[in-house]
Design a protein around this motif. Structure first.
Motif, short mmCIF file in Angstrom:
data_model
loop_
_atom_site.label_atom_id
_atom_site.label_comp_id
_atom_site.label_asym_id
_atom_site.label_seq_id
_atom_site.Cartn_x
_atom_site.Cartn_y
_atom_site.Cartn_z
N HIS A 1 32.74 68.38 24.37
CA HIS A 1 31.47 68.47 24.76
C HIS A 1 30.43 67.60 24.26
CE1 HIS A 1 27.99 70.73 26.66
NE2 HIS A 1 27.23 70.46 25.45
N SER A 2 30.24 67.34 23.05
CA SER A 2 29.54 66.43 22.34
C SER A 2 29.67 65.00 22.63
CB SER A 2 29.52 66.61 20.83
OG SER A 2 29.27 67.91 20.28
N HIS A 3 30.96 64.79 22.79
CA HIS A 3 31.27 63.31 23.40
C HIS A 3 30.89 63.01 24.75
CE1 HIS A 3 33.81 59.57 23.63
NE2 HIS A 3 33.88 60.09 25.04
N VAL A 4 31.10 64.11 25.74
CA VAL A 4 30.70 63.95 27.12
C VAL A 4 29.13 63.63 27.10
CG1 VAL A 4 30.71 64.61 29.37
CG2 VAL A 4 32.77 64.81 28.16
N ALA A 5 28.40 64.74 26.43
CA ALA A 5 26.87 64.83 26.52
C ALA A 5 26.21 63.42 25.82
CB ALA A 5 26.50 65.96 25.70
N GLY A 6 27.18 62.74 25.06
CA GLY A 6 26.43 61.57 24.27
C GLY A 6 26.75 60.53 24.83
N ILE A 7 27.19 60.34 26.04
CA ILE A 7 27.65 59.13 26.67
C ILE A 7 26.29 58.53 27.36
CG2 ILE A 7 28.76 57.81 28.35
CD1 ILE A 7 31.19 59.67 27.90
N GLU A 8 25.57 57.34 26.72
CA GLU A 8 24.46 57.15 27.42
C GLU A 8 24.64 55.95 28.69
OE1 GLU A 8 22.27 55.41 24.28
OE2 GLU A 8 21.85 57.43 23.35
N GLU A 9 23.87 55.77 29.60
CA GLU A 9 23.64 54.92 30.47
C GLU A 9 24.12 53.39 30.17
OE1 GLU A 9 21.20 53.17 34.16
OE2 GLU A 9 20.40 55.12 33.21
N GLU A 10 23.77 53.08 29.31
CA GLU A 10 24.07 51.58 28.52
C GLU A 10 25.46 51.43 28.44
OE1 GLU A 10 23.32 47.78 27.46
OE2 GLU A 10 22.04 49.14 28.39
N GLU A 11 26.20 52.46 28.13
CA GLU A 11 27.55 52.28 28.06
C GLU A 11 28.13 51.93 29.31
OE1 GLU A 11 29.45 52.68 25.05
OE2 GLU A 11 27.50 53.12 24.20
N PHE A 12 27.89 52.57 30.55
CA PHE A 12 28.31 52.26 31.95
C PHE A 12 28.04 50.74 32.12
CE2 PHE A 12 26.58 56.66 32.74
CZ PHE A 12 27.35 57.39 32.07
N TRP A 13 26.74 50.49 31.66
CA TRP A 13 26.33 48.99 32.21
C TRP A 13 26.98 48.02 31.38
CZ3 TRP A 13 24.44 47.98 36.70
CH2 TRP A 13 23.46 49.22 37.33
N SER A 14 27.34 48.34 30.03
CA SER A 14 27.88 47.15 29.15
C SER A 14 29.37 46.95 29.71
CB SER A 14 28.04 47.77 27.79
OG SER A 14 29.01 49.11 27.67
N VAL A 15 30.04 48.24 30.33
CA VAL A 15 31.53 47.93 30.89
C VAL A 15 31.48 46.84 31.98
CG1 VAL A 15 33.26 49.23 32.00
CG2 VAL A 15 32.34 50.23 29.94
N ILE A 16 30.44 47.27 33.01
CA ILE A 16 30.38 46.19 34.03
C ILE A 16 30.04 44.84 33.40
CG2 ILE A 16 28.69 45.60 35.99
CD1 ILE A 16 28.30 48.70 36.14
N ASP A 17 29.24 44.85 32.34
CA ASP A 17 29.03 43.22 31.75
C ASP A 17 30.19 42.80 31.13
OD1 ASP A 17 26.15 43.54 32.36
OD2 ASP A 17 25.54 44.44 30.40
N TRP A 18 30.91 43.43 30.42
CA TRP A 18 32.43 43.06 29.73
C TRP A 18 33.29 42.69 30.90
CZ3 TRP A 18 37.17 44.63 29.79
CH2 TRP A 18 38.01 44.03 28.78
N LEU A 19 33.46 43.65 31.89
CA LEU A 19 34.42 43.13 32.94
C LEU A 19 34.06 41.81 33.57
CD1 LEU A 19 34.91 46.55 34.55
CD2 LEU A 19 36.64 45.46 33.42
N ASP A 20 32.67 41.66 33.84
CA ASP A 20 32.07 40.41 34.35
C ASP A 20 32.37 39.18 33.54
OD1 ASP A 20 30.51 40.12 37.28
OD2 ASP A 20 30.15 38.27 35.79
N SER A 21 32.12 39.50 32.36
CA SER A 21 32.34 38.15 31.53
C SER A 21 33.68 37.95 31.11
CB SER A 21 31.83 38.61 29.90
OG SER A 21 32.73 39.77 29.31
#
Length: 442
Positions: A310-330
């Motif tokens: 529960h704490s892990h899922v609740a603690g995922i912030e939007e920046e994490e989503f965008w950073s993956v997109i940034d990394w895949l694109d890089s």
């Protein structure tokens, strides 16, 4: 080919195009998240007790599918490479293959005797399967490049709404640039580092098997009350992810050492500050790693493990989503994206489909899970829905999804190395919740 495999017999094949021709030259680009899913396929089966079609007459079905496809140009197109070597969909209205088949057994017998391998035979493109004595299964399969489970579900739901002569509740939204690299990319986050590590991992193919557990709302409610002192805000997903992670770790013969890890997959359409609509067609999945000391699991405290989830899922912030997109694109070499890697695995992966308990659409009179709102006839909802992901390797896959029963009831599909699946089906901590087991030939 096994004797069980021959129970599904194809009688006809046709190619269905949309009722509205696609504009020549139309191209649908795929997002970097779409491209990253290239090693996987997606398979979905919806079971109906009563055939939603009159005397298995496909003409009304074909007419409604034709109309529905006019809203989904990429679905009737063909995957091709662009000048940079990346996947795109050429929306050339080549059509969608539709198969009609009969199954040499009753629906109940199938649900009690078929296994996941045989169930996949119901899912070639779009496949309408009629059982002896009544009952129909509608199967869908596609590459994961095109769609995630939400997109695939809403495609079938839109078809059913057109078939009932109703407005589409969650209209498709095609806009891959909504998930593109930002002007100031950030690749220094936990998620980006996890994807970088995952891209280098290698697993050996293992013979896998799948079992489906259905838990009643009453039993989930009781179990949530048991863990309330350790995890007062636990959701059914937190509880079931913790339960199966815990039991799978304990049934393994090998030692995990100091750390145990679970890859958690969530849909982020509604978790962003500017949310994507449910109808966003493409991949909106995020994988993150929950790692803990082996002692936390070996102690067998379900409430404690549920709180970790529960704490892990609740603690995922939007920046994490965008950073993956940034990394895949890089990872591009010039303009060409790097080859995809295995997203489901090699770690034990748990997929949350809690978001499918979506609020009702503007034209709907009641709210129910998206997959159980695929009703070709009014009030004739599926009695069971299965989802499979192709090319899963490593430690296995857990999918936690809504059940047809209203309330807290959940269905859990577990894919593990074959010998572990057999042990899981006999696990006392799972069996005490009195699950109904489906589609598991043991």
């Amino acid at each position: 080919m096994s004797e069980m495999k021959t129970r599904v017999k194809v009688h006809s094949k046709l190619t269905q195009v949309s009722s509205t021709p696609v504009k020549p030259g139309k191209i649908h680009p795929l997002s970097v998240l779409d491209q990253s899913m290239g090693l996987h396929t997606l398979h979905m089966v919806l079971y109906y007790r009563v055939s939603p079609f009159n005397s298995f007459d496909l003409d009304p079905l074909r007419a409604s599918l034709c109309e529905a496809l006019s809203n989904y140009p990429p679905v009737t197109g063909r995957l091709t490479r662009d000048d940079d070597g990346n996947w795109v969909v050429n929306c050339n209205d080549a059509g969608l293959r539709v198969l009609r088949a009969t199954v040499g057994t009753t629906l109940d017998e199938w649900l009690g005797s078929a296994d996941a391998f045989e169930e996949l035979d119901l899912t070639k493109k779009v496949k309408i399967n009629e059982f002896e004595g009544g009952g129909v299964a509608i199967g869908l399969s596609c590459t994961h490049l095109n769609a995630d489970p939400t997109s695939a579900t809403l495609l079938l739901k839109s078809w059913s709404e057109v078939h009932r002569r109703e407005a589409i509740a969650h209209a498709p939204f095609f806009h891959p640039p909504a998930l593109r690299r930002r002007p100031n990319p950030n690749t220094d986050t936990q998620s980006a580092n996890y994807y970088a590590t995952k891209s280098k991992l290698v697993s050996s193919p293992t013979k896998m098997s799948t079992v489906t557990f259905r838990f009643s709302s009453h039993m989930i409610k009781n179990c949530l009350s048991e863990v309330q002192n350790k995890c007062p805000n636990a959701t059914p997903f937190d509880l079931l992810a913790a339960l199966f992670w815990l039991r799978i770790v304990l049934l393994k013969s090998k030692s995990y050492g100091d750390q145990c890890a679970l890859s958690i997959c969530i849909d982020f359409r509604k978790l962003m500050q500017a949310p994507l609509p449910y109808g966003y067609f493409g991949n909106a999945l995020h994988f993150s790693l929950l790692s803990t000391n082996a002692e936390d699991l070996e102690g067998g405290d379900l409430g404690h493990v549920a709180e970790l989830v529960h704490s892990h899922v609740a603690g995922i912030e939007e920046e994490e989503f965008w950073s993956v997109i940034d990394w895949l694109d890089s990872r591009r070499e010039g303009k060409k994206l790097a080859p995809p890697f295995r997203m489901y695995g090699p770690e034990l992966t748990c997929v949350s489909m809690e978001h499918m308990n979506a609020p009702k659409g503007p034209t709907e009179s009641a709210s129910q899970p998206l997959m159980y709102a695929v009703m070709f006839e009014k009030d004739e909802k599926p009695l069971h829905v299965s989802y499979h992901v192709g090319n899963v390797e490593g430690e296995g896959l857990i999918m936690v999804m809504p059940s047809p029963e209203e309330g807290l009831g959940r269905t859990v599909m577990v894919t593990l190395p074959e010998e572990q699946t057999a042990k899981l089906c006999e696990d006392h901590d799972i069996l005490r919740l009195k699950p109904t087991m489906l589609l598991s030939r043991r």
